[in-house]
Scaffold this active site. Structure first.
Site, mmCIF file in Angstrom:
data_model
loop_
_atom_site.group_PDB
_atom_site.id
_atom_site.type_symbol
_atom_site.label_atom_id
_atom_site.label_comp_id
_atom_site.label_asym_id
_atom_site.label_seq_id
_atom_site.Cartn_x
_atom_site.Cartn_y
_atom_site.Cartn_z
ATOM 1 C CD GLU A 281 -22.023 10.526 21.046
ATOM 2 O OE1 GLU A 281 -22.988 10.449 21.823
ATOM 3 O OE2 GLU A 281 -22.157 10.506 19.810
ATOM 4 C CD GLU A 284 -19.051 8.993 26.605
ATOM 5 O OE1 GLU A 284 -19.788 9.675 25.856
ATOM 6 O OE2 GLU A 284 -19.494 8.174 27.428
ATOM 7 C CB CYS A 303 -28.535 11.576 19.371
ATOM 8 S SG CYS A 303 -26.802 11.930 19.302
ATOM 9 C CB SER A 323 -22.342 7.978 24.363
ATOM 10 O OG SER A 323 -22.140 9.307 24.772
ATOM 11 C CE LYS A 362 -34.410 13.974 20.590
ATOM 12 N NZ LYS A 362 -33.132 13.928 21.323
ATOM 13 C CD GLU A 365 -33.884 12.946 25.336
ATOM 14 O OE1 GLU A 365 -34.326 13.652 24.397
ATOM 15 O OE2 GLU A 365 -32.717 12.523 25.354
ATOM 16 C CD GLU A 370 -33.192 10.468 33.977
ATOM 17 O OE1 GLU A 370 -34.290 10.410 34.566
ATOM 18 O OE2 GLU A 370 -32.918 9.758 32.999
ATOM 19 C CB CYS A 519 -33.906 12.976 12.954
ATOM 20 S SG CYS A 519 -32.915 12.487 14.370
#
Lengths: 589, 191
Positions: A281, A284, A303, A323, A362, A365, A370, A519
């Site tokens: 990142e 990036e 994230c 990102s 999560k 996710e 994908e 978190c």
């Protein structure tokens, strides 16, 4: 004007600041008035009627959570009338509440249960009056059992006021009243982003995480599988709390010991992947600033999967700002099932990756279609196999605590053990991912050094720490002024996005975390959080960072070895295959 | 088969109502009134939400709270039976059951508060908590006409007449007057 007011609670004077509620005045005088709907910082809609007290001169009983304390007020908190009224209210709530407490996920942490005990309920006083509701267990993350709902409204409030999502609201009226999504659909078919904040404020078992402990325990007992685990940074500061220790108990070593005793073949750390995320990142961001990468500025972190769902649902036109880096959980899975599995000679189809996350989103996710790049990588090597996900199961902090209790581990007495190599190696920069501002601070620690060749002065970026909703810092980087922003909760994220849409955003890079406090306040964390508990967890995280030898992601020797051995360089070809992803507009029917 | 003569312009109505108190309620009312099947389709609810920038869940909350918002397509004709206390003591449950069986509402539960529409969308049968015409109990409303001191026999006559005449409005069927009773002013009055 005086800055305190004095009233009497059960005949004893107590001084409180003006604007305090009677409930707060009672607490200040040492009386814990029971409540079910009230939750400080979240809601005070006076819906449950349990917190009643007598106030001299008032006609009826007064709901102490909603009424302000006044000078000279005479409050009685436990008269016969008050105690009887509270008990009746709870008995009425229990009339239509299922009697399956022993098989409820919230057994032991249920507020309704605690309040029923407190007010002295001893029998089922009234017959059920409400027709049974349908269980909503379609979402990958959250299970909704409206039979257990007492209509306190905390979930509605947290969804709209804290998160700005408004997936749920009250619907119907009278006995048909319920908390519902638009069209009474499943959460899975709503704008719900699976953040799970409703599951931490729900006083009963009406809203819970999808519990997957049985599935994981079964895999751990399967001799044909190699089950490895990764633990998110925040777990080390909250697992102890979930197992009865004080909020903020730091249990990194005991957690590793417990996971090993549960039977995980390797105990790895999501923090390894957090360091990897910073490498990708950070580069990036520098590439975007230099105009060498597609994607727009300000760049937004990726994230936090609740946030990703949020932007995909509500602001799809701003997706080019996000990102392309996968979250650390997913980077871990992709690396473990490709590079590490090959290195260890483990059949990737037999490898099971379990993550321990402070999060419910999560789970969703991990199930994204994908997210199976390791399978594609193996396929590219001519290995045709049934598709598998990079991460098989994402368990919340609460589920790990449940598994530890299930197998009978005496957590407090476990020895301190370490993570396994190589995917268990990490730095302090990865640890602080757990608190709001941590990803930004970790990124700056690395980017500053990559650009200037010098270490960030003082290493700690204090301006982005703490629980202010929106934080920012301006850095001088290679002769350029760079303004970075940090937002936590989706309501604050909305403000950042609206600024970007309006073209008024001053930022180059923004960290966005879905949950209050980041978190540490995640939707998979121990229930009923408040800012004190979140603060204790965050302090434990910063304490851990200070203890570590390596505190910058680019110093992680295992990450350096991964690049040398396998990936080549950040943003390289393999990185793009395994560590980056694309987002798409989420249509809600 | 849902042939809409004209599509209501939700956005234009929202523009007119925006900022006014009760804008959402007003908009939902206008949408329902303009709908050929006199109901709020999910599609229209979503359009209302978008037009007023209100979360769809909140629009759903409002639409499900008020009994006069229909979430299902309504029959061409609506029979509303009052289930208030006065009407109940004077036999409104019997009237409701009679109406349901006469109109072929198989599967309708007279004790439910919900509305029921026949499969051919000809009739909707529903109840109301109270019309406020308790002195004239029992009260039944057919479309917009209120019939007081309804009897089973008269209900059958009115409904059979309505059925026979199809599209035409039910003719007013006079009932036996009580001795010395003035003609009630509510009879046949517009709602």
């Amino acid at each position: 004007m005086s800055d305190t007011i004095t009233l009497s609670v059960d005949g004893r004077p107590v001084a409180v600041s003006p604007g305090s509620t009677i409930l707060e005045a009672c607490a200040a005088s040492g009386v814990k008035v029971p409540t079910l709907c009230h939750l400080s910082e979240v809601c005070s809609n006076a819906s449950c009627g349990i917190c009643v007290v007598e106030v001299e001169g008032a006609r009826g009983l007064v709901r102490s959570c909603a009424q302000q304390a006044r000078e000279g007020m005479k409050v009685t908190t436990a008269s016969a009338r008050v105690l009887e009224s509270r008990r009746t209210v709870v008995e009425l709530l229990l009339a239509s509440h299922p009697e399956d407490c022993l098989s409820c996920l919230r057994l032991g942490s249920c507020e309704l249960n605690q309040v029923a005990e407190q007010v002295g309920v001893r029998k089922r006083a009234y017959p059920p009056v409400r027709a049974p509701r349908k269980l909503d267990a379609i979402s990958a993350a959250i299970v909704r059992d409206n039979d257990k709902c007492i209509l306190c409204g905390r979930c509605v409030e947290v969804c709209s006021e804290v998160q700005g999502v408004s997936a749920i609201d009250y619907a119907g009226r009278g006995l048909g009243s319920r908390v519902a999504t638009f069209g009474d659909r499943s959460l899975a078919d709503s704008v719900c982003v699976s953040c799970g904040q409703c599951t931490v404020v729900c006083p009963t078992g009406a809203l819970t995480e999808r519990d997957e402990t049985d599935e994981v325990l079964a895999l751990l007992r399967d001799p044909d599988k190699v089950v490895i685990v990764e633990t998110a940074p925040a777990i080390r500061a909250s697992l102890g709390e979930a197992l009865g220790m004080d909020p903020g108990a730091l249990v990194t070593g005991r957690m590793a010991a417990a996971l090993r005793r549960l039977g995980f073949a390797r105990v790895f750390d999501t923090q390894f992947a957090a360091d990897l995320t910073i490498m990708e990142e950070g580069n990036e961001l520098l590439a975007r600033i230099a105009g060498k990468a597609k994607g727009k500025l300000p760049m937004l972190t990726s994230c936090s999967p609740g946030w990703i769902s949020f932007v995909e649902t509500f602001y799809p036109e701003l997706l080019p700002h996000v990102s392309s880096c996968k979250s650390p959980q997913q980077m871990f899975g992709a690396v473990a099932k490709s590079w590490w599995a090959e290195k260890e000679g483990i059949d990737p189809e037999k490898l099971v990756v379990v993550s321990i996350m402070p999060c419910t989103a999560k789970k969703a996710e991990a199930k994204r279609p994908e997210m199976r790049d390791a399978w594609l990588w193996w396929k590219g090597k001519g290995r045709a196999a049934e598709p598998f996900q990079d991460v098989d199961y994402a368990l919340s902090t609460r589920e790990l605590a449940r598994m530890i209790r299930r197998v009978g581990l005496d957590f407090a007495r476990l020895p301190e053990e370490s993570f396994d190599d190589p995917l268990g190696a990490s730095t302090g920069a990865a640890t602080i991912f757990a608190a709001t501002g941590g990803v930004m601070e970790a990124a700056v620690r690395t980017a500053y050094e990559l650009v200037t060749g010098e270490a960030l002065p003082g290493i700690e970026l204090k301006a982005v720490r703490g629980f202010q909703g929106l934080k920012s810092a301006t850095l001088a980087l290679a002769g350029k002024e760079l303004t970075v922003g940090v937002a936590h909760t989706l309501k604050n994220a909305r403000a950042v996005l609206d600024g970007i849409a309006a073209g008024t955003s001053p930022y180059t890079f923004v960290e966005i975390m879905t949950c209050p406090g980041g978190c540490v306040g995640g939707g998979g964390q121990p229930v009923l959080p408040d800012w004190d508990k979140r603060l204790a967890r965050a302090e434990a995280i910063y304490h851990e960072d200070r203890k570590l030898h390596f505190r910058k992601s680019h110093e992680n020797p295992a990450v350096a070895a991964l690049y040398k051995d396998f990936l080549g360089e950040p943003l390289g070809h393999l990185s793009h295959e395994l560590l980056h992803t694309e987002y798409k507009r989420k249509e809600v029917r | 088969m849902d042939s809409r003569a004209s599509v209501f312009d939700v956005e234009a109505a929202a523009e007119r109502l925006r900022g006014k108190p009760g804008a959402l309620l007003g908009l939902l009312e206008e949408i329902q009134d303009s709908d050929p099947a006199r109901y709020l389709s999910e599609e229209n609810l979503k359009r209302a939400a978008a037009a007023l920038a209100v979360p769809p869940s909140q629009v759903w909350s409002v639409a499900t709270f008020y009994g006069f918002f229909n979430l299902q397509p309504q029959g061409r004709r609506t029979i509303t039976v009052c289930r208030g206390t006065a009407c109940h003591t004077r036999g409104s449950l019997g009237l409701l059951k009679d109406a349901a069986s006469l109109l072929g509402c198989e599967g309708y539960d007279p004790n439910s508060e919900g509305a029921f529409t026949t499969a051919d969308r000809e009739y909707t049968i529903r109840t109301v908590a109270c019309f406020g015409q308790c002195a004239l109990a029992p009260v039944v409303m057919i479309d917009d006409e209120i019939y007081s001191r309804m009897t089973p026999g008269r209900l059958v006559a009115v409904l059979s007449g309505a059925k026979k005449r199809g599209a035409k409005k039910a003719a007013h069927v006079p009932r036996r007057r009580y001795e010395g009773e003035a003609a009630p002013s509510v009879e046949g009055a517009r709602r």
